[in-house]
Design a protein around this motif. Structure first.
Motif, mmCIF file in Angstrom:
data_model
loop_
_atom_site.group_PDB
_atom_site.id
_atom_site.type_symbol
_atom_site.label_atom_id
_atom_site.label_comp_id
_atom_site.label_asym_id
_atom_site.label_seq_id
_atom_site.Cartn_x
_atom_site.Cartn_y
_atom_site.Cartn_z
ATOM 1 N N ASP A 1 -1.172 -6.582 16.196
ATOM 2 C CA ASP A 1 -1.751 -6.367 17.624
ATOM 3 C C ASP A 1 -1.011 -5.335 18.531
ATOM 4 N N ASN A 2 0.285 -5.233 18.240
ATOM 5 C CA ASN A 2 1.255 -4.085 19.027
ATOM 6 C C ASN A 2 0.652 -2.967 18.516
ATOM 7 N N GLU A 3 0.094 -1.902 19.145
ATOM 8 C CA GLU A 3 -0.154 -0.796 18.559
ATOM 9 C C GLU A 3 1.003 0.270 18.308
ATOM 10 N N GLU A 4 2.275 0.019 18.812
ATOM 11 C CA GLU A 4 3.345 0.858 18.744
ATOM 12 C C GLU A 4 4.033 0.488 17.437
ATOM 13 N N LYS A 5 3.936 -0.942 17.036
ATOM 14 C CA LYS A 5 4.668 -1.465 15.920
ATOM 15 C C LYS A 5 3.872 -1.270 14.596
ATOM 16 N N VAL A 6 2.632 -0.916 14.772
ATOM 17 C CA VAL A 6 1.574 -0.502 13.636
ATOM 18 C C VAL A 6 2.238 0.361 12.645
ATOM 19 N N ASP A 7 2.435 1.549 13.334
ATOM 20 C CA ASP A 7 2.775 2.941 12.500
ATOM 21 C C ASP A 7 4.150 2.527 11.869
ATOM 22 N N LYS A 8 5.181 1.653 12.232
ATOM 23 C CA LYS A 8 6.329 1.609 11.636
ATOM 24 C C LYS A 8 6.269 0.432 10.441
ATOM 25 N N ILE A 9 5.154 -0.493 10.749
ATOM 26 C CA ILE A 9 5.202 -1.746 9.768
ATOM 27 C C ILE A 9 4.130 -1.434 8.728
ATOM 28 N N TYR A 10 2.865 -0.719 9.107
ATOM 29 C CA TYR A 10 1.827 -0.808 8.195
ATOM 30 C C TYR A 10 1.936 0.404 7.002
ATOM 31 N N PRO A 11 2.182 -0.005 5.774
ATOM 32 C CA PRO A 11 2.113 1.181 4.736
ATOM 33 C C PRO A 11 0.736 1.261 4.283
ATOM 34 N N ALA A 12 -0.035 2.223 5.102
ATOM 35 C CA ALA A 12 -1.426 2.512 4.645
ATOM 36 C C ALA A 12 -1.533 3.044 3.385
ATOM 37 N N PHE A 13 -0.724 3.764 2.620
ATOM 38 C CA PHE A 13 -1.075 4.279 1.257
ATOM 39 C C PHE A 13 -0.816 3.086 0.530
ATOM 40 N N VAL A 14 0.438 2.346 0.678
ATOM 41 C CA VAL A 14 0.431 1.129 -0.485
ATOM 42 C C VAL A 14 -0.629 0.159 -0.354
ATOM 43 N N VAL A 15 -1.160 -0.036 0.856
ATOM 44 C CA VAL A 15 -2.151 -1.250 1.003
ATOM 45 C C VAL A 15 -3.465 -0.569 0.541
ATOM 46 N N ASN A 16 -3.485 0.420 0.633
ATOM 47 C CA ASN A 16 -4.892 1.350 -0.164
ATOM 48 C C ASN A 16 -4.860 1.347 -1.760
ATOM 49 N N LYS A 17 -3.507 1.470 -2.211
ATOM 50 C CA LYS A 17 -3.489 1.389 -3.668
ATOM 51 C C LYS A 17 -3.587 0.148 -4.189
ATOM 52 N N CYS A 18 -3.171 -1.028 -3.418
ATOM 53 C CA CYS A 18 -3.178 -2.201 -3.900
ATOM 54 C C CYS A 18 -4.739 -3.028 -3.765
ATOM 55 N N LEU A 19 -5.358 -2.436 -2.900
ATOM 56 C CA LEU A 19 -6.763 -3.097 -2.725
ATOM 57 C C LEU A 19 -7.660 -2.080 -3.602
ATOM 58 N N SER A 20 -7.239 -1.058 -4.234
ATOM 59 C CA SER A 20 -8.233 -0.221 -5.108
ATOM 60 C C SER A 20 -8.206 -0.901 -6.497
ATOM 61 N N TYR A 21 -7.333 -1.797 -6.954
ATOM 62 C CA TYR A 21 -7.488 -2.433 -8.174
ATOM 63 C C TYR A 21 -8.814 -3.364 -8.452
ATOM 64 N N PHE A 22 -9.646 -3.729 -7.197
ATOM 65 C CA PHE A 22 -10.259 -4.613 -7.531
ATOM 66 C C PHE A 22 -11.840 -4.174 -7.361
ATOM 67 N N ASN A 23 -12.856 -4.766 -8.272
ATOM 68 C CA ASN A 23 -14.052 -4.224 -8.081
ATOM 69 C C ASN A 23 -14.790 -4.414 -6.953
ATOM 70 N N ASP A 24 -14.542 -5.437 -6.075
ATOM 71 C CA ASP A 24 -15.304 -5.419 -4.904
ATOM 72 C C ASP A 24 -14.373 -4.892 -3.682
ATOM 73 N N THR A 25 -13.337 -4.286 -3.850
ATOM 74 C CA THR A 25 -12.558 -3.589 -2.671
ATOM 75 C C THR A 25 -12.433 -1.922 -2.990
ATOM 76 N N ILE A 26 -12.883 -1.597 -4.290
ATOM 77 C CA ILE A 26 -12.389 -0.355 -4.621
ATOM 78 C C ILE A 26 -13.403 0.595 -3.733
ATOM 79 N N LEU A 27 -14.462 0.538 -3.414
ATOM 80 C CA LEU A 27 -15.377 1.478 -2.443
ATOM 81 C C LEU A 27 -14.837 1.337 -1.112
#
Length: 129
Positions: A19-45
């Motif tokens: 929820d906190n916009e300032e903490k998101v940049d420090k907490i959320y690893p966008a590349f890693v989350v994207n990589k984790c979700l690219s393994y599944f047929n229903d989330t790859i797109l």
């Protein structure tokens, strides 16, 4: 907050963890989350779409995944690089790095590798002299 909490929030419980916009940049690893979700047929797109718009705000990426993906338990183990025993042998004998050991492996033949294996034998019942 760990990666598994973020992925569970996206995939299963759909809770707004970030929820906190300032903490998101420090907490959320966008590349890693994207990589984790690219393994599944229903989330790859969806992962491909985020990959195309990588400059998006991290909170927006999190919300995109959270609202776009269907609620489902998803798990995939990390794909690990296989280790070659000949590379490990060369690294142990010469003290080389992985890249240098790969170069040396291309030069050495099977007979030279057997000689290296015999040079590392410490003794005991299977000692061939």
């Amino acid at each position: 907050m760990e990666l598994k909490d973020i992925l569970n929030s996206i995939n299963y419980n759909k809770s707004p963890l970030l929820d906190n916009e300032e903490k998101v940049d420090k907490i959320y690893p966008a590349f890693v989350v994207n990589k984790c979700l690219s393994y599944f047929n229903d989330t790859i797109l969806f992962a491909n779409e985020i990959n195309c718009h990588w400059e998006m705000d991290k909170k927006m990426q999190f919300d995109f995944y959270r609202f776009a993906l269907r609620k489902k338990k998803r798990f995939s183990p990390w794909i690990r690089k296989e280790t070659d025993e000949n590379i490990a042998l060369i690294k142990e004998v010469y003290g080389y790095t992985d890249a240098k050991a790969h170069e040396v492996l291309n030069i050495l033949g099977p007979s030279e590798l057997d000689i290296l294996k015999m040079s590392l034998q410490k003794g005991g019942i299977n000692n061939k002299e």
